[in-house]
Design an enzyme around this catalytic site. Structure first.
Site, PDB file in Angstrom:
ATOM      1  N   SER A 155       0.855  -1.189   0.000  1.00 48.76           N
ATOM      2  CA  SER A 155       0.000   0.000   0.000  1.00 48.76           C
ATOM      3  C   SER A 155       0.887   1.234   0.000  1.00 48.76           C
ATOM      4  CB  SER A 155      -0.882   0.002   1.258  1.00 48.76           C
ATOM      5  OG  SER A 155      -1.431   1.281   1.514  1.00 48.76           O
ATOM      6  N   TYR A 168      -2.259  -0.989  10.477  1.00 44.17           N
ATOM      7  CA  TYR A 168      -2.235  -1.195   9.024  1.00 44.17           C
ATOM      8  C   TYR A 168      -0.968  -0.605   8.403  1.00 44.17           C
ATOM      9  CZ  TYR A 168      -3.895  -1.187   4.163  1.00 44.17           C
ATOM     10  OH  TYR A 168      -4.024  -1.391   2.813  1.00 44.17           O
TER      11      TYR A 168
END
Length: 206
Positions: A155, A168
Protein backbone atom coordinates in the site's frame (compact mmCIF):
# COMPACT_ATOMS: atom_id res chain seq x y z
CA UNK A 1 -5.74 -4.12 -17.69
CA UNK A 2 -5.47 -7.50 -19.40
CA UNK A 3 -2.25 -9.19 -20.46
CA UNK A 4 -1.82 -10.85 -23.87
CA UNK A 5 -3.54 -14.24 -24.05
CA UNK A 6 -1.26 -17.16 -23.13
CA UNK A 7 1.61 -14.94 -21.98
CA UNK A 8 1.69 -17.07 -18.83
CA UNK A 9 0.76 -20.39 -20.43
CA UNK A 10 2.11 -23.32 -18.42
CA UNK A 11 2.64 -21.28 -15.26
CA UNK A 12 0.93 -22.03 -11.96
CA UNK A 13 -0.13 -19.22 -9.65
CA UNK A 14 -1.47 -18.86 -6.13
CA UNK A 15 -3.29 -15.66 -5.19
CA UNK A 16 -4.17 -15.11 -1.54
CA UNK A 17 -7.25 -13.13 -0.60
CA UNK A 18 -8.54 -13.75 -4.12
CA UNK A 19 -12.29 -13.97 -3.43
CA UNK A 20 -12.87 -10.21 -3.92
CA UNK A 21 -11.32 -6.85 -4.71
CA UNK A 22 -7.77 -6.58 -5.98
CA UNK A 23 -7.09 -10.28 -5.42
CA UNK A 24 -10.05 -11.30 -7.55
CA UNK A 25 -8.98 -8.99 -10.39
CA UNK A 26 -5.43 -10.36 -10.27
CA UNK A 27 -6.62 -13.97 -10.29
CA UNK A 28 -8.95 -13.40 -13.23
CA UNK A 29 -6.23 -11.63 -15.24
CA UNK A 30 -3.67 -14.33 -14.51
CA UNK A 31 -6.14 -16.92 -15.77
CA UNK A 32 -6.89 -14.85 -18.90
CA UNK A 33 -3.15 -14.80 -19.54
CA UNK A 34 -2.98 -18.58 -19.45
CA UNK A 35 -1.89 -19.34 -15.90
CA UNK A 36 -3.57 -21.98 -13.76
CA UNK A 37 -4.71 -20.23 -10.58
CA UNK A 38 -5.31 -21.32 -7.00
CA UNK A 39 -7.94 -18.99 -5.51
CA UNK A 40 -7.29 -18.60 -1.79
CA UNK A 41 -10.08 -17.32 0.43
CA UNK A 42 -10.66 -16.99 4.16
CA UNK A 43 -14.44 -16.98 4.55
CA UNK A 44 -16.04 -16.05 1.21
CA UNK A 45 -16.36 -19.58 -0.18
CA UNK A 46 -19.28 -18.83 -2.49
CA UNK A 47 -17.46 -15.93 -4.14
CA UNK A 48 -14.24 -17.95 -4.53
CA UNK A 49 -16.04 -20.86 -6.18
CA UNK A 50 -17.89 -18.46 -8.49
CA UNK A 51 -14.55 -17.09 -9.68
CA UNK A 52 -13.31 -20.63 -10.27
CA UNK A 53 -16.45 -21.46 -12.26
CA UNK A 54 -16.02 -18.33 -14.39
CA UNK A 55 -12.39 -19.16 -15.13
CA UNK A 56 -13.26 -22.73 -16.09
CA UNK A 57 -16.12 -21.50 -18.27
CA UNK A 58 -13.51 -19.57 -20.24
CA UNK A 59 -11.35 -22.69 -20.66
CA UNK A 60 -9.02 -21.76 -17.80
CA UNK A 61 -7.75 -23.86 -14.92
CA UNK A 62 -8.45 -22.95 -11.30
CA UNK A 63 -9.48 -24.26 -7.93
CA UNK A 64 -10.48 -22.63 -4.65
CA UNK A 65 -8.73 -23.27 -1.36
CA UNK A 66 -9.55 -21.97 2.11
CA UNK A 67 -6.80 -20.89 4.48
CA UNK A 68 -6.07 -18.27 7.12
CA UNK A 69 -2.68 -16.99 5.98
CA UNK A 70 -1.74 -15.92 9.50
CA UNK A 71 -1.71 -19.58 10.60
CA UNK A 72 1.44 -21.52 9.73
CA UNK A 73 -0.25 -24.92 9.60
CA UNK A 74 -2.96 -23.65 7.27
CA UNK A 75 -0.43 -22.00 4.95
CA UNK A 76 1.59 -25.21 4.75
CA UNK A 77 -1.57 -27.19 4.00
CA UNK A 78 -2.56 -24.67 1.31
CA UNK A 79 0.79 -25.02 -0.45
CA UNK A 80 0.69 -28.80 -0.12
CA UNK A 81 -2.74 -28.86 -1.78
CA UNK A 82 -1.61 -26.46 -4.50
CA UNK A 83 1.41 -28.60 -5.31
CA UNK A 84 -0.82 -31.66 -5.32
CA UNK A 85 -3.19 -29.99 -7.80
CA UNK A 86 -0.66 -28.24 -10.04
CA UNK A 87 2.59 -30.15 -9.50
CA UNK A 88 4.47 -26.94 -8.72
CA UNK A 89 4.00 -23.18 -8.38
CA UNK A 90 5.60 -20.43 -10.44
CA UNK A 91 3.88 -17.27 -9.16
CA UNK A 92 2.78 -16.23 -5.69
CA UNK A 93 0.69 -13.09 -5.26
CA UNK A 94 0.41 -12.38 -1.53
CA UNK A 95 -2.64 -10.18 -1.53
CA UNK A 96 -4.64 -11.10 1.59
CA UNK A 97 -5.08 -8.11 3.89
CA UNK A 98 -7.44 -6.61 6.46
CA UNK A 99 -8.03 -3.41 8.40
CA UNK A 100 -8.98 -3.07 12.06
CA UNK A 101 -9.06 0.69 12.48
CA UNK A 102 -8.82 2.47 15.79
CA UNK A 103 -7.40 5.55 17.45
CA UNK A 104 -3.92 4.66 18.67
CA UNK A 105 -4.65 4.95 22.41
CA UNK A 106 -7.78 2.83 22.03
CA UNK A 107 -6.27 0.14 19.84
CA UNK A 108 -6.48 -3.29 21.41
CA UNK A 109 -3.80 -5.95 21.22
CA UNK A 110 -6.36 -8.07 19.35
CA UNK A 111 -6.73 -5.39 16.66
CA UNK A 112 -2.97 -5.01 16.42
CA UNK A 113 -2.27 -8.76 16.22
CA UNK A 114 -5.05 -9.44 13.72
CA UNK A 115 -3.72 -6.93 11.19
CA UNK A 116 -0.04 -7.76 11.67
CA UNK A 117 -0.89 -11.47 11.50
CA UNK A 118 -2.76 -11.35 8.20
CA UNK A 119 -0.97 -8.48 6.45
CA UNK A 120 2.64 -9.12 7.43
CA UNK A 121 3.11 -12.55 9.02
CA UNK A 122 0.84 -14.01 6.34
CA UNK A 123 3.08 -12.65 3.61
CA UNK A 124 6.17 -14.02 5.35
CA UNK A 125 4.66 -17.50 5.67
CA UNK A 126 3.45 -17.63 2.07
CA UNK A 127 6.69 -16.25 0.61
CA UNK A 128 8.73 -18.74 2.60
CA UNK A 129 6.72 -21.72 1.33
CA UNK A 130 6.83 -20.46 -2.25
CA UNK A 131 10.59 -19.90 -2.08
CA UNK A 132 11.12 -23.45 -0.83
CA UNK A 133 9.34 -24.80 -3.91
CA UNK A 134 11.20 -22.45 -6.27
CA UNK A 135 14.55 -23.54 -4.82
CA UNK A 136 13.59 -27.22 -4.95
CA UNK A 137 12.52 -27.05 -8.60
CA UNK A 138 14.88 -24.45 -10.03
CA UNK A 139 14.48 -22.70 -13.36
CA UNK A 140 12.33 -24.30 -16.08
CA UNK A 141 13.67 -22.51 -19.21
CA UNK A 142 10.69 -23.56 -21.32
CA UNK A 143 8.35 -21.86 -18.82
CA UNK A 144 10.24 -18.82 -17.47
CA UNK A 145 13.75 -17.45 -17.08
CA UNK A 146 13.00 -17.07 -13.37
CA UNK A 147 12.80 -19.92 -10.88
CA UNK A 148 9.73 -18.21 -9.46
CA UNK A 149 8.03 -14.90 -8.81
CA UNK A 150 6.77 -13.48 -5.52
CA UNK A 151 4.56 -10.38 -5.65
CA UNK A 152 3.72 -8.72 -2.33
CA UNK A 153 0.60 -6.57 -2.27
CA UNK A 154 1.39 -3.56 -0.14
CA UNK A 155 0.00 0.00 0.00
CA UNK A 156 1.07 3.61 -0.33
CA UNK A 157 0.97 3.51 3.45
CA UNK A 158 4.22 1.59 3.43
CA UNK A 159 5.75 5.07 3.20
CA UNK A 160 2.85 7.41 4.05
CA UNK A 161 1.90 7.57 7.77
CA UNK A 162 -1.80 7.06 8.49
CA UNK A 163 -3.23 8.31 11.77
CA UNK A 164 -6.01 6.09 13.05
CA UNK A 165 -4.56 3.11 11.18
CA UNK A 166 -1.28 2.49 13.01
CA UNK A 167 -1.52 -1.30 12.77
CA UNK A 168 -2.23 -1.20 9.02
CA UNK A 169 0.52 1.30 8.16
CA UNK A 170 3.00 -0.66 10.28
CA UNK A 171 2.14 -3.88 8.50
CA UNK A 172 2.62 -2.27 5.09
CA UNK A 173 5.92 -0.65 6.08
CA UNK A 174 7.06 -4.09 7.20
CA UNK A 175 6.08 -5.60 3.85
CA UNK A 176 8.25 -3.05 2.05
CA UNK A 177 11.40 -3.92 3.96
CA UNK A 178 10.62 -7.65 4.03
CA UNK A 179 10.18 -7.68 0.26
CA UNK A 180 13.49 -5.91 -0.34
CA UNK A 181 15.36 -8.18 2.06
CA UNK A 182 13.87 -11.35 0.55
CA UNK A 183 14.67 -10.08 -2.94
CA UNK A 184 18.28 -9.47 -1.97
CA UNK A 185 18.61 -12.96 -0.51
CA UNK A 186 16.85 -14.88 -3.30
CA UNK A 187 18.12 -12.98 -6.36
CA UNK A 188 21.18 -15.26 -6.79
CA UNK A 189 18.74 -18.15 -7.20
CA UNK A 190 16.87 -16.35 -10.02
CA UNK A 191 13.81 -15.76 -7.87
CA UNK A 192 12.15 -12.39 -8.45
CA UNK A 193 10.50 -10.57 -5.54
CA UNK A 194 8.58 -7.33 -5.97
CA UNK A 195 5.74 -5.43 -4.34
CA UNK A 196 2.86 -3.31 -5.55
CA UNK A 197 1.82 -0.33 -3.41
CA UNK A 198 -1.56 0.93 -4.65
CA UNK A 199 -3.44 3.91 -3.36
CA UNK A 200 -7.16 3.82 -2.57
CA UNK A 201 -8.95 1.35 -4.84
CA UNK A 202 -12.71 0.89 -5.01
CA UNK A 203 -12.96 -2.51 -3.32
CA UNK A 204 -15.03 -3.90 -0.41
CA UNK A 205 -12.27 -3.01 2.11
CA UNK A 206 -12.70 0.66 1.14
Amino acid sequence: MSYPPYLLKGQKALVTGASSGIGEAIARNLATSGAAVAINYHSEAESAHKIVDDIKANNGEAFAIQADVSKEDQVKAMFSKTLQEFGTIDILVSNAGIQKDSAFIDMTIEQWNAVIGINLTGQFLCAREAAKEFLRRGVKPNISCAAGKIICMSSVHEVIPWAGHVNYATSKGGINMMMKSIAQELAPHKIRVNSIAPGAIKTPIN
